[in-house]
Design a protein around this motif. Structure first.
Motif, mmCIF file in Angstrom:
data_model
loop_
_atom_site.group_PDB
_atom_site.id
_atom_site.type_symbol
_atom_site.label_atom_id
_atom_site.label_comp_id
_atom_site.label_asym_id
_atom_site.label_seq_id
_atom_site.Cartn_x
_atom_site.Cartn_y
_atom_site.Cartn_z
ATOM 1 N N SER A 99 -29.281 -17.218 27.214
ATOM 2 C CA SER A 99 -28.759 -17.031 28.572
ATOM 3 C C SER A 99 -27.566 -16.073 28.595
ATOM 4 N N ASN A 100 -27.228 -15.511 27.420
ATOM 5 C CA ASN A 100 -26.108 -14.588 27.295
ATOM 6 C C ASN A 100 -24.802 -15.235 27.771
ATOM 7 N N THR A 101 -24.587 -16.490 27.348
ATOM 8 C CA THR A 101 -23.430 -17.266 27.767
ATOM 9 C C THR A 101 -22.483 -17.488 26.598
ATOM 10 N N LEU A 102 -21.211 -17.237 26.824
ATOM 11 C CA LEU A 102 -20.167 -17.500 25.841
ATOM 12 C C LEU A 102 -19.564 -18.868 26.156
ATOM 13 N N HIS A 103 -19.548 -19.768 25.179
ATOM 14 C CA HIS A 103 -19.010 -21.111 25.403
ATOM 15 C C HIS A 103 -17.592 -21.264 24.876
ATOM 16 N N ALA A 104 -17.289 -20.710 23.702
ATOM 17 C CA ALA A 104 -15.954 -20.860 23.121
ATOM 18 C C ALA A 104 -15.717 -19.767 22.099
ATOM 19 N N LEU A 105 -14.446 -19.367 21.954
ATOM 20 C CA LEU A 105 -14.089 -18.437 20.899
ATOM 21 C C LEU A 105 -12.653 -18.651 20.482
ATOM 22 N N LYS A 106 -12.379 -18.412 19.216
ATOM 23 C CA LYS A 106 -11.026 -18.473 18.667
ATOM 24 C C LYS A 106 -10.890 -17.392 17.616
ATOM 25 N N ARG A 107 -9.685 -16.846 17.542
ATOM 26 C CA ARG A 107 -9.348 -15.861 16.520
ATOM 27 C C ARG A 107 -8.440 -16.554 15.520
ATOM 28 N N VAL A 108 -8.797 -16.495 14.239
ATOM 29 C CA VAL A 108 -8.015 -17.179 13.212
ATOM 30 C C VAL A 108 -7.751 -16.250 12.041
ATOM 31 N N ASN A 109 -6.626 -16.488 11.384
ATOM 32 C CA ASN A 109 -6.324 -15.814 10.129
ATOM 33 C C ASN A 109 -6.814 -16.710 9.000
ATOM 34 N N LEU A 110 -7.272 -16.097 7.935
ATOM 35 C CA LEU A 110 -7.823 -16.866 6.831
ATOM 36 C C LEU A 110 -7.225 -16.392 5.521
ATOM 37 N N ALA A 111 -6.519 -17.296 4.855
ATOM 38 C CA ALA A 111 -6.076 -17.017 3.503
ATOM 39 C C ALA A 111 -7.123 -17.608 2.563
ATOM 40 N N GLN A 112 -7.091 -18.935 2.370
ATOM 41 C CA GLN A 112 -8.100 -19.577 1.531
ATOM 42 C C GLN A 112 -9.028 -20.457 2.361
ATOM 43 N N LYS A 113 -8.430 -21.371 3.152
ATOM 44 C CA LYS A 113 -9.227 -22.308 3.945
ATOM 45 C C LYS A 113 -8.659 -22.377 5.358
ATOM 46 N N GLN A 114 -9.559 -22.594 6.299
ATOM 47 C CA GLN A 114 -9.129 -22.742 7.689
ATOM 48 C C GLN A 114 -10.112 -23.657 8.398
ATOM 49 N N LYS A 115 -9.583 -24.584 9.161
ATOM 50 C CA LYS A 115 -10.413 -25.483 9.964
ATOM 51 C C LYS A 115 -10.177 -25.116 11.431
ATOM 52 N N VAL A 116 -11.274 -24.936 12.163
ATOM 53 C CA VAL A 116 -11.213 -24.529 13.561
ATOM 54 C C VAL A 116 -12.011 -25.535 14.382
ATOM 55 N N VAL A 117 -11.440 -25.980 15.491
ATOM 56 C CA VAL A 117 -12.162 -26.867 16.400
ATOM 57 C C VAL A 117 -12.435 -26.089 17.683
ATOM 58 N N LEU A 118 -13.714 -25.908 17.976
ATOM 59 C CA LEU A 118 -14.127 -25.246 19.212
ATOM 60 C C LEU A 118 -14.559 -26.321 20.196
ATOM 61 N N GLU A 119 -14.020 -26.276 21.407
ATOM 62 C CA GLU A 119 -14.376 -27.275 22.417
ATOM 63 C C GLU A 119 -14.807 -26.559 23.689
ATOM 64 N N PHE A 120 -15.903 -27.052 24.264
ATOM 65 C CA PHE A 120 -16.429 -26.476 25.496
ATOM 66 C C PHE A 120 -17.238 -27.543 26.211
#
Length: 171
Positions: A99-120
């Motif tokens: 449907s060409n729909t964007l639900h969530a996005l985040k920009r993160v920096n990554l050194a070794q590990k990164q946890k991201v929570v996307l909510e929509f």
């Protein structure tokens, strides 16, 4: 080129030593990122309710073979023509390509590990959806990743009946 032995790479590229050193720096800095994700409470997704997707990014490195300085430089982009030091960032995106729909996005920096929570919010219409999780580098071509995220949305509680009654009484 990244997976070749140094000798094979040198023979293939036939560059002067200073240029080959630049190639080696680039190859050593090129990110190899492992992506894993989990939809939180996938059995309890109802229309219009929040959905959370937990995304874990982890750079594949051999910590035992790296110096403290090299560990501190993780995420530093090899870009000699860029006017200042550049740190890589990653765009983590969830969308519905059908449907060409964007639900969530985040920009993160990554050194070794990164946890991201996307909510929509879950779609209003109940059914099975095949969302797509994208992990895209802002600095390197060829390392973007894409994953299928199946989501089943159940019919949610409807409060419309009470709202319609109050609307009718006002008329």
């Amino acid at each position: 080129i990244l997976t070749l032995d140094d000798e094979v790479r040198s023979d293939l590229l036939r560059l002067p030593d200073d240029k080959m050193a630049d190639v080696a720096v680039f190859c050593n800095n090129y990110p190899n990122v492992e992506v894993s994700f989990e939809v939180q409470d996938p059995e309890d997704v109802t229309s219009g309710d929040p959905i959370q997707i937990v995304v874990n990014l982890e750079r594949e490195i051999d910590e035992e073979e790296m110096t403290d300085e090299e560990l501190a430089d993780l995420g530093k982009v090899s870009a000699p023509l860029f006017p200042q030091e550049k740190k890589e960032a990653w765009w983590v995106v969830v969308g519905d390509t059908s449907s060409n729909t964007l639900h969530a996005l985040k920009r993160v920096n990554l050194a070794q590990k990164q946890k991201v929570v996307l909510e929509f919010l879950a779609p209003e219409e109940a059914g099975d959806y095949n969302l797509t999780l994208f992990c895209m580098s802002d600095s390197y071509m060829g390392c973007d990743q894409e994953y299928s995220v199946p989501v089943s949305v159940a019919v949610g509680d409807e409060d419309d009946g009470n709202d319609q009654d109050s609307d009718d009484s006002e008329e």
